[in-house]
Design a protein around this motif. Structure first.
Motif, PDB file in Angstrom:
ATOM      1  N   ARG A  47      18.416  31.094  39.896  1.00 48.31           N
ATOM      2  CA  ARG A  47      18.358  29.659  40.161  1.00 48.31           C
ATOM      3  C   ARG A  47      18.348  28.881  38.848  1.00 48.31           C
ATOM      4  N   HIS A  48      19.075  27.766  38.836  1.00 46.50           N
ATOM      5  CA  HIS A  48      19.106  26.880  37.672  1.00 46.50           C
ATOM      6  C   HIS A  48      18.601  25.498  38.087  1.00 46.50           C
ATOM      7  N   VAL A  49      18.090  24.748  37.101  1.00 53.38           N
ATOM      8  CA  VAL A  49      17.562  23.409  37.356  1.00 53.38           C
ATOM      9  C   VAL A  49      18.285  22.408  36.464  1.00 53.38           C
ATOM     10  N   THR A  50      18.771  21.335  37.063  1.00 47.29           N
ATOM     11  CA  THR A  50      19.357  20.206  36.334  1.00 47.29           C
ATOM     12  C   THR A  50      18.368  19.059  36.406  1.00 47.29           C
ATOM     13  N   GLU A  51      18.243  18.324  35.308  1.00 42.90           N
ATOM     14  CA  GLU A  51      17.290  17.220  35.270  1.00 42.90           C
ATOM     15  C   GLU A  51      17.947  15.993  34.654  1.00 42.90           C
ATOM     16  N   VAL A  52      17.580  14.813  35.155  1.00 39.50           N
ATOM     17  CA  VAL A  52      18.005  13.551  34.554  1.00 39.50           C
ATOM     18  C   VAL A  52      16.748  12.798  34.149  1.00 39.50           C
ATOM     19  N   ARG A  53      16.803  12.171  32.969  1.00 38.75           N
ATOM     20  CA  ARG A  53      15.685  11.373  32.466  1.00 38.75           C
ATOM     21  C   ARG A  53      16.259  10.232  31.638  1.00 38.75           C
ATOM     22  N   GLY A  54      15.448   9.229  31.420  1.00 40.39           N
ATOM     23  CA  GLY A  54      15.937   8.102  30.633  1.00 40.39           C
ATOM     24  C   GLY A  54      14.890   7.034  30.455  1.00 40.39           C
ATOM     25  N   ASP A  55      15.323   5.940  29.818  1.00 39.83           N
ATOM     26  CA  ASP A  55      14.419   4.838  29.514  1.00 39.83           C
ATOM     27  C   ASP A  55      13.886   4.173  30.782  1.00 39.83           C
ATOM     28  N   ALA A  56      14.773   3.814  31.687  1.00 34.24           N
ATOM     29  CA  ALA A  56      14.374   3.032  32.855  1.00 34.24           C
ATOM     30  C   ALA A  56      14.665   3.735  34.173  1.00 34.24           C
ATOM     31  N   VAL A  57      15.167   4.977  34.134  1.00 38.80           N
ATOM     32  CA  VAL A  57      15.494   5.686  35.372  1.00 38.80           C
ATOM     33  C   VAL A  57      14.391   6.693  35.694  1.00 38.80           C
ATOM     34  N   PRO A  58      14.123   6.919  36.986  1.00 37.90           N
ATOM     35  CA  PRO A  58      13.106   7.911  37.338  1.00 37.90           C
ATOM     36  C   PRO A  58      13.601   9.323  37.011  1.00 37.90           C
ATOM     37  N   THR A  59      12.674  10.201  36.649  1.00 37.36           N
ATOM     38  CA  THR A  59      13.022  11.592  36.372  1.00 37.36           C
ATOM     39  C   THR A  59      13.312  12.298  37.690  1.00 37.36           C
ATOM     40  N   MET A  60      14.448  12.990  37.732  1.00 38.64           N
ATOM     41  CA  MET A  60      14.854  13.726  38.930  1.00 38.64           C
ATOM     42  C   MET A  60      15.271  15.124  38.530  1.00 38.64           C
ATOM     43  N   SER A  61      15.016  16.088  39.420  1.00 43.99           N
ATOM     44  CA  SER A  61      15.467  17.450  39.143  1.00 43.99           C
ATOM     45  C   SER A  61      16.089  18.052  40.391  1.00 43.99           C
ATOM     46  N   PHE A  62      17.110  18.846  40.168  1.00 43.67           N
ATOM     47  CA  PHE A  62      17.854  19.505  41.238  1.00 43.67           C
ATOM     48  C   PHE A  62      17.847  20.996  40.940  1.00 43.67           C
ATOM     49  N   ASP A  63      17.314  21.772  41.864  1.00 44.49           N
ATOM     50  CA  ASP A  63      17.145  23.216  41.700  1.00 44.49           C
ATOM     51  C   ASP A  63      18.003  23.905  42.758  1.00 44.49           C
TER      52      ASP A  63
END
Length: 192
Positions: A47-63
Motif C-alpha cells: 500500500r502507498h499513501v499520497t498526501e496533499v498539504r499547503g498554506d491554506a488547504v486542508p491536509t488530505m491523504s489517500f491510501d
C-alpha cells in the motif's frame, strides 16, 4: 461564472534507496497559496499513501493498493485531517459517469470522474463547482493544470490536487481492464 487556472510543476526526489524516492507536484495556486502533492509519503507493504498539504488547504491523504508509485482505487482509504471519508464507486458501470468516484467531504457531495478515455483528464464536481484537472507535458516539464469553474474553496482544490497523486485508471473501462490484468499478473508472481 468564475474561471481560474492554476498549474503545479512536477518534481521528484530520487536520493537514497529507491524505496525512499518520492514524487509529486508543487506550486502556488492564487489565493490558496502554496500546494504540494507528495507520493508515496509512506509505504505499508503493498500500500502507498499520497498526501496533499499547503498554506491554506486542508491536509488530505489517500491510501490504496500500490500501482506503480501511486496508490490505486483498489481497497482505498481516504482521510481529510483525521476524518475518514467513505468512497463509493460502481466498478461494473459501463459509462465514465457511472464509474465516477463518489464521496462526501465537509457535508458536500463530490464526484470525481474521467472526462475522456485517456487517463490524463479528470473532473471533480459538486453543486456549482467543477475543477477540471489534466496532466500536460513530458519529463521535467510535466505539470498538473487545474481549471476551476465556479466559487471553489480550499477543500475543493485540495481534493482535486490529491487525486493527481492517485492512479485513477479504473474510472474508464479500458483502464479497468488494464489494471485487472496487471493485478492478476502481480498475484501470479506471488505463487511462483
Amino acid at each position: 461564472m468564475q474561471r481560474h487556472t492554476y498549474s503545479l510543476d512536477r518534481w521528484e526526489d530520487r536520493s537514497g534507496h529507491r524505496q525512499t524516492w518520492t514524487f509529486g507536484y508543487r506550486g502556488t495556486a492564487g489565493e490558496f497559496g502554496k500546494i504540494e502533492v507528495v507520493y508515496p509519503v509512506r509505504r505499508h507493504g503493498d500500500r502507498h499513501v499520497t498526501e496533499v498539504r499547503g498554506d491554506a488547504v486542508p491536509t488530505m491523504s489517500f491510501d490504496g493498493w500500490a500501482y506503480g508509485r501511486k496508490p490505486s482505487l483498489f481497497c482505498a482509504q481516504f482521510s481529510v485531517g483525521r476524518d475518514g471519508i467513505r468512497l463509493k464507486r460502481n466498478r461494473w458501470a459501463q459509462t465514465r459517469a457511472g464509474r465516477a468516484l463518489r464521496m462526501r467531504v465537509a457535508g458536500r457531495d463530490y464526484r470525481y470522474l474521467a472526462t475522456t478515455a485517456r487517463h490524463r483528464d479528470r473532473a471533480l464536481v459538486r453543486d456549482g463547482v467543477e475543477i477540471r484537472s489534466s496532466r500536460q507535458g513530458k519529463g521535467a516539464r510535466k505539470k498538473a493544470v487545474f481549471t476551476v469553474l465556479g466559487p471553489a474553496d480550499a477543500t475543493d482544490l485540495a481534493l482535486a490536487a490529491v487525486m493527481c497523486g492517485v492512479n485513477t485508471r479504473n474510472l474508464t473501462r479500458g483502464g479497468a481492464v488494464r489494471a485487472f490484468f496487471n493485478r492478476s499478473l502481480s498475484w501470479l508472481e506471488v505463487f511462483q
